[in-house]
Design an enzyme around this catalytic site. Structure first.
Site, short mmCIF file in Angstrom:
data_model
loop_
_atom_site.label_atom_id
_atom_site.label_comp_id
_atom_site.label_asym_id
_atom_site.label_seq_id
_atom_site.Cartn_x
_atom_site.Cartn_y
_atom_site.Cartn_z
N HIS A 74 0.89 -1.31 -0.14
CA HIS A 74 0.10 0.05 -0.02
C HIS A 74 0.71 1.46 0.29
O HIS A 74 1.84 1.51 0.70
CB HIS A 74 -0.78 0.02 1.24
CG HIS A 74 -1.90 1.07 1.26
ND1 HIS A 74 -1.92 2.42 1.40
CD2 HIS A 74 -3.27 0.86 0.76
CE1 HIS A 74 -2.90 2.91 1.08
NE2 HIS A 74 -3.84 2.26 0.75
N GLU A 80 -3.68 1.95 -7.31
CA GLU A 80 -4.22 2.95 -6.47
C GLU A 80 -3.33 4.17 -6.47
O GLU A 80 -2.19 4.49 -5.99
CB GLU A 80 -3.90 2.45 -5.02
CG GLU A 80 -4.81 1.43 -4.62
CD GLU A 80 -5.16 1.44 -2.98
OE1 GLU A 80 -6.35 1.38 -2.65
OE2 GLU A 80 -4.36 1.62 -2.22
P1 PGA Z 1 -9.75 5.89 0.38
O1 PGA Z 1 -8.60 4.83 0.41
O2 PGA Z 1 -11.05 4.73 -0.41
O3 PGA Z 1 -10.07 6.32 1.62
O4 PGA Z 1 -9.54 6.77 -0.81
C1 PGA Z 1 -8.34 3.75 -0.31
C2 PGA Z 1 -7.10 3.01 -0.09
O5 PGA Z 1 -6.05 3.77 0.33
O6 PGA Z 1 -6.97 1.80 0.10
#
Ligand code: PGA
Length: 218
Positions: free
Chosen positions: A94, A143
């Site tokens: 992440h 992401e």
């Molecule tokens: P968010 O986070 O949906 O709050 O933007 C996504 C993540 O970091 O997994």
């Protein structure tokens, strides 16, 4: 829609045990045929494991991190075998781990190796289609950093293009998008060919909002 959808909620460093119990009492979602994984803090994995077993829920559990080492003299670390007792899934890579804890490709590869040895299934997060994706991960999550927690999601078209490339170059069969996903925008993402699901953070913290998001994706 005939593709099998995958939704992974990421609680990050949120919720005590008592708050987790309230969430679980209020969460009564029909998951349909969607695979739904809830990635919770280590401290509440045993609670969720036991509660989900009793309720025979199809909700699956994940951890948000794993030690790059096997068990032993690594103070403060939680290793993959310890997670496996409670959860079949783990999030690795992440952007918050990369940014705040200095995790780069070499240590992330070690984490993937330890997770695979223990039989954990891996959701591996990347920020673009140039990022290294270790072999053997089960789900890859695109992401973009600027979309996380900002309320500004990527466009479904761009996320689809990025995931098309990632899935083609890595061979990972399941590609999901994360970054400001809500019940209002989820459908526009999962309608895209290369997007097999989503990774909501903030929208998984409230049981009603998470339920609405799952229903909207169905
Ligand atoms: P968010 O986070 O949906 O709050 O933007 C996504 C993540 O970091 O997994």
């Amino acid at each position: 829609m005939n593709k099998k959808l995958f939704i992974a909620g990421n609680w990050k460093s949120n919720k005590t045990l008592s708050e987790s119990k309230v969430w679980m009492d209020q969460f009564h979602s029909d998951l349909g045929s969607i695979t739904v994984v809830l990635c919770v803090p280590f401290t509440v994995l045993p609670y969720f494991h036991d509660t989900l077993a009793v309720s025979q829920s199809r909700l699956q559990l994940g951890a948000q991190n794993v030690s790059p080492f096997a068990g032993g003299a690594y103070t403060g670390e939680i290793n993959a075998s310890q997670i496996k007792e409670f959860a079949p899934w783990v999030l690795i890579g992440h952007s918050e781990r990369r940014k705040n804890f200095g995790e780069a490709d070499a240590v992330l590869q070690q984490k993937v190796d330890r997770a695979r040895e223990a039989g954990l299934q891996i959701i591996y997060c990347v920020q673009d289609d140039k990022s290294v994706v270790p072999k053997g991960v089960h789900v890859v999550a695109y992401e973009p950093v600027w979309a996380i927690g900002t309320g500004k999601a990527d466009s479904p078209e761009n996320a689809n293009a990025v995931l098309t490339t990632i899935k083609k170059t890595t061979g990972v069969p399941i590609g999901i998008y994360g970054g400001s996903i809500t019940h209002e925008n989820v459908k526009s993402f999962v309608a895209m060919d290369a997007i097999d699901g989503v990774l909501p953070g903030g929208a998984s913290l409230d049981p009603g909002k998470f339920q609405a998001l799952i229903s909207a994706a169905l």
